[in-house]
Write an enzyme that holds these catalytic residues in place. Structure first.
Site, mmCIF file in Angstrom:
data_model
loop_
_atom_site.group_PDB
_atom_site.id
_atom_site.type_symbol
_atom_site.label_atom_id
_atom_site.label_comp_id
_atom_site.label_asym_id
_atom_site.label_seq_id
_atom_site.Cartn_x
_atom_site.Cartn_y
_atom_site.Cartn_z
ATOM 1 N N ASP A 13 0.763 -1.128 0.030
ATOM 2 C CA ASP A 13 -0.049 0.045 -0.098
ATOM 3 C C ASP A 13 0.827 1.162 -0.155
ATOM 4 O O ASP A 13 0.517 2.261 0.753
ATOM 5 C CB ASP A 13 -0.852 -0.039 1.368
ATOM 6 C CG ASP A 13 -2.148 -1.105 1.185
ATOM 7 O OD1 ASP A 13 -2.039 -2.078 0.286
ATOM 8 O OD2 ASP A 13 -2.708 -1.321 2.080
ATOM 9 N N LYS A 122 -6.840 -4.707 -3.547
ATOM 10 C CA LYS A 122 -7.582 -5.394 -2.746
ATOM 11 C C LYS A 122 -8.368 -4.160 -2.045
ATOM 12 O O LYS A 122 -8.365 -3.195 -2.002
ATOM 13 C CB LYS A 122 -6.639 -5.770 -1.431
ATOM 14 C CG LYS A 122 -5.799 -4.754 -0.731
ATOM 15 C CD LYS A 122 -4.750 -5.108 0.201
ATOM 16 C CE LYS A 122 -4.004 -4.083 0.921
ATOM 17 N NZ LYS A 122 -4.523 -3.403 2.062
ATOM 18 N N CYS A 170 -1.814 -3.272 7.582
ATOM 19 C CA CYS A 170 -1.545 -3.750 6.612
ATOM 20 C C CYS A 170 -0.315 -4.646 6.293
ATOM 21 O O CYS A 170 -0.475 -5.799 5.884
ATOM 22 C CB CYS A 170 -1.873 -2.905 5.123
ATOM 23 S SG CYS A 170 -3.479 -2.212 5.044
#
Length: 230
Positions: A13, A122, A170
């Site tokens: 991310d 995602k 994450c």
């Protein structure tokens, strides 16, 4: 790598909305400064170099704006597995971020994305939270998993090195899932930042990772030296 092992790098991310610039909707302090580290790691001879990115619809369940009276960062929500109402995950609610079609959803501009072998999206399902690059937290049954495990196993990966954002969300969940999938997993601490950067939080996250079989390393580690020499 020696002994028939094969390593991959996962950059989690590394997106504009998580970067601490004036426009980052969910900025992580110090995130932008990590870009040279991520790019340096991408220059190493990993067999697979992948990145994940949040790819949310505008009405994603994790957005506080979708829940009357809820506030980002302080409010939480119990989210059920769509295939089993007894399987529940409690998530923090966030500002709207990484919305499909917005600049905030894109990888940060300085990130050397041309060196990636795979990019995994995602968080597209508005009904569930998905911190891990492997999929949502539900396991009874598994639901909405990404192609990440299949990509790594198809390439014969045995070892996964994880960096990115954010350390206690994450990055942590991706690393723990990686161990559960059978990969020897390392989090490179120099290549990640937390939302809550208090020493109390960092210590708790490190313990949780280690308790789940994740190895914490630094940039100047024996494990990375082996990659450089492979």
């Amino acid at each position: 790598m020696a002994d028939g092992r094969k390593a991959a790098l996962a950059c989690i991310d590394v997106q504009e909305d998580f970067c601490d610039n004036p426009d980052g909707a969910l900025a992580v302090k110090g995130a932008c400064a990590l870009t040279p580290i991520w790019n340096e790691l991408l220059s190493l001879p990993f067999a697979v170099k992948l990145a994940t990115r949040d790819y949310h619809p505008r009405d994603h369940v994790s957005f506080a704006s979708q829940h009357k009276g809820k506030q980002p960062f302080t409010s939480t929500l119990k989210v059920k597995n769509p295939e089993n109402e007894q399987d529940v995950f409690t998530t923090t609610l966030w500002p709207d971020h990484c919305v499909q079609g917005t600049l905030g959803c894109e990888y940060i501009s300085q990130f050397a994305r041309s060196k990636l072998t795979h990019s995994i999206e995602k968080g597209q399902d508005k009904r569930v939270e998905m911190y891990s690059g492997f999929g949502p937290p539900y396991r009874n049954p598994k639901f909405g998993m990404t192609e990440m495990e299949d990509v790594l196993k198809k390439e014969g990966i045995t070892d996964l090195f994880v960096v990115g954002l954010a350390f206690e969300y994450c990055v942590k969940y991706t690393a723990i899932d990686a161990v559960a999938c059978g990969f020897r997993t390392f989090v490179i601490e120099d290549g990640t930042k937390a939302v809550d950067q208090s020493e109390q939080n960092l210590t708790a996250v490190r313990k949780e990772l280690q308790d789940n079989g994740v190895v914490l390393i630094k940039l100047f580690s024996l494990e990375l030296e082996k990659i450089k020499k492979s």
